[in-house]
Write a protein that holds these residues in place. Structure first.
Motif, mmCIF file in Angstrom:
data_model
loop_
_atom_site.group_PDB
_atom_site.id
_atom_site.type_symbol
_atom_site.label_atom_id
_atom_site.label_comp_id
_atom_site.label_asym_id
_atom_site.label_seq_id
_atom_site.Cartn_x
_atom_site.Cartn_y
_atom_site.Cartn_z
ATOM 1 N N ASP A 1 0.802 -1.237 0.000
ATOM 2 C CA ASP A 1 0.000 0.000 0.000
ATOM 3 C C ASP A 1 0.829 1.278 0.000
ATOM 4 N N ILE B 1 -1.827 1.308 17.392
ATOM 5 C CA ILE B 1 -1.755 2.007 16.105
ATOM 6 C C ILE B 1 -1.867 3.521 16.217
ATOM 7 N N SER B 2 -1.757 4.143 15.046
ATOM 8 C CA SER B 2 -1.718 5.605 14.958
ATOM 9 C C SER B 2 -2.909 6.280 15.634
HETATM 10 C C1 PBG Z 1 -0.488 -1.393 5.869
HETATM 11 C C2 PBG Z 1 -0.399 -0.905 7.255
HETATM 12 C C3 PBG Z 1 -1.258 -0.013 7.893
HETATM 13 C C4 PBG Z 1 -0.775 0.162 9.186
HETATM 14 C C5 PBG Z 1 0.362 -0.619 9.314
HETATM 15 N N1 PBG Z 1 0.576 -1.285 8.115
HETATM 16 C C6 PBG Z 1 -2.397 0.757 7.363
HETATM 17 C C7 PBG Z 1 -3.609 0.126 6.871
HETATM 18 O O1 PBG Z 1 -3.791 -1.084 6.913
HETATM 19 O O2 PBG Z 1 -4.442 0.868 6.379
HETATM 20 C C8 PBG Z 1 -1.411 1.044 10.221
HETATM 21 C C9 PBG Z 1 -0.557 1.398 11.387
HETATM 22 C C10 PBG Z 1 -1.099 2.511 12.207
HETATM 23 O O3 PBG Z 1 -2.245 2.973 12.027
HETATM 24 O O4 PBG Z 1 -0.359 2.969 13.090
HETATM 25 N N2 PBG Z 1 0.760 -1.456 5.241
#
Ligand code: PBG
Length: 324
Positions: free
Chosen positions: A122, A273-274
Motif C-alpha cells: 500500500d 496504532i496511529s
Molecule cells: C499497511 C499498514 C497499515 C498500518 C500498518 N501497516 C495501514 C492500513 O492497513 O491501512 C497502520 C498502522 C497505524 O495505524 O499505526 N501497510
C-alpha cells in the motif's frame, strides 16, 4: 461484623503494590514503528501524530541509534516513496526508499536490534491498496502473493531480520516463507499480521505514508464485529509458518488479543496504532488526560491482555520512563 476479606490490604503501600504487581512492561518488549520518506531534506512532523516524524535517510539513522540506546527491542520500518505505480515497483527496487533505509540501519546497527520491515504494497501503489488490482478493480489475492514474495526477498536482502506482512492476503505467510527460503533467507523471520481489522483508527497512519487510498480495505481486512475469524486467521498463519503473530489494533481488540495469546505457541505482538496514539496525545494536549500515566496504563493493559511484544510510537519515551 468486620469484612472477612480486605483486598485493600495489598494496596496499602507502594512497596506492597510493587510486590504484588502482575504485569511488567519492559523496554525490550517495545518495537518502534518509523517512517522514512524519499527525497526529504528535513524531518517533517506528521500533523495528526504530534511527536512522530517522517524521517530523512539521515535523521532515520540517528533516531534509530537513539532508540536502540534507549533499550527498545526492535524497529519496524515504513517507506514513503517519491513515485508510486499500479504494482508498487518501488518496494522491490533495491534503490527504493525502504530498502535503502534497511541497508543503512543494518550497516549502522548490525545485529544489536531486530530490524523489521512492513511487507505490504500500500505504501508503494498509486491506488493505495495493499495488493495489485484485477481488471475489475478488486484486489487480486494470488497475483499479490507473487509481489509479496519478491518484496520480502528484497527486504531480507536489504537487511531486515524480520518481515511483517500486513496486507491480509490469503496464503501470504506460506508464500513469503517459501520465497524467502528459496532465495536462501531461511533465517529471516516473519511477524504475521495475523489479525488485522478494517479500522477507522488507521487514519493518522494514512497521513504518515501519504496514502492515496480511495474507499476502504474491507474485502481483505477483518470486520470489527468478528472474533471467531480472528482465531481462524491465527491458526492459518501458525500452520503456514509464522514466527510471531500480531493483533492490530491493540486497545480496541484486547479480548481478541487475550484469546490469541491463549492459543499461540509463538510470541504474540500487538500494534498500538496511529489512532490510539492520536487519541491520547490529543486528550493530553487539551489537559483532559495525564499523558504519561495514560500511555503507561495503555501499554500495561496491552501486556496484561497477553502481548509479549508491543509496537508503539511511544516506544522510546516509554523505555526511558520504564528505566527510571
Ligand atoms: C499497511 C499498514 C497499515 C498500518 C500498518 N501497516 C495501514 C492500513 O492497513 O491501512 C497502520 C498502522 C497505524 O495505524 O499505526 N501497510
Amino acid at each position: 461484623m468486620y469484612p472477612l476479606h480486605r483486598p485493600r490490604r495489598l494496596r496499602t503501600t507502594p512497596a506492597m503494590r510493587r510486590l504484588v504487581s502482575e504485569t511488567e512492561v519492559r523496554p525490550r518488549q517495545l518495537v518502534l514503528p518509523m517512517f522514512v520518506k524519499e527525497g526529504l531534506t528535513e524531518p517533517s512532523e506528521i500533523s495528526s501524530m504530534p511527536g512522530v516524524l517522517q524521517h530523512t535517510r539521515d535523521s532515520l539513522r540517528k533516531a534509530a541509534v537513539e532508540a536502540v540506546q534507549a533499550g527498545v527491542g526492535g524497529l519496524m520500518l515504513f517507506g514513503v516513496p517519491a513515485e508510486r505505480d499500479a504494482v508498487g515497483s518501488a518496494g522491490t527496487d533495491p534503490d527504493g526508499v525502504l530498502n535503502v533505509a534497511l541497508n543503512d540501519l543494518r550497516a549502522e546497527l548490525g545485529d544489536s536490534t531486530v530490524l523489521m520491515s512492513d511487507c505490504c504494497l500500500d505504501e508503494f501503489t498509486d491506488h493505495g491498496h495493499c495488493g495489485v488490482l484485477a481488471a475489475d478493480g478488486t484486489v487480486d489475492n494470488d497475483a499479490t502473493l507473487q509481489a509479496y514474495g519478491e518484496l520480502a526477498v528484497a527486504q531480507a536482502r536489504a537487511g531486515a531480520h524480520v518481515v511483517g506482512p500486513s496486507g491480509m492476503m490469503d496464503g501470504q505467510i506460506a508464500f513469503i516463507r517459501n520465497a524467502l527460503d528459496a532465495a536462501g533467507f531461511t533465517d529471516t523471520g516473519i511477524l504475521a499480521y495475523a489479525v488485522k481489522y478494517a479500522s477507522a483508527f488507521y487514519g493518522p497512519f494514512r497521513e504518515a505514508v501519504e496514502s492515496q487510498l480511495a474507499g476502504d480495505r474491507k474485502t481483505y481486512q477483518q470486520d470489527p464485529a468478528n472474533a471467531r475469524e480472528a482465531m481462524r486467521e491465527v491458526q492459518l498463519d501458525l500452520a503456514e509458518g509464522a514466527d510471531m503473530v500480531m493483533v492490530k489494533p491493540a486497545l480496541l481488540y484486547l479480548d481478541v488479543l487475550r484469546a490469541v495469546a491463549e492459543v499461540s505457541d509463538v510470541p504474540v505482538a500487538a500494534y498500538q496504532i496511529s489512532g490510539e496514539y492520536a487519541m491520547i496525545e490529543a486528550a493530553a494536549r487539551n489537559g483532559w488526560l495525564d499523558r504519561e500515566r495514560s500511555i503507561l496504563e495503555s501499554l500495561t493493559s496491552i501486556r496484561r491482555a497477553g502481548a509479549d511484544i508491543v509496537l508503539t510510537y511511544w516506544a522510546v519515551e516509554a523505555a526511558r520512563w520504564l528505566d527510571r
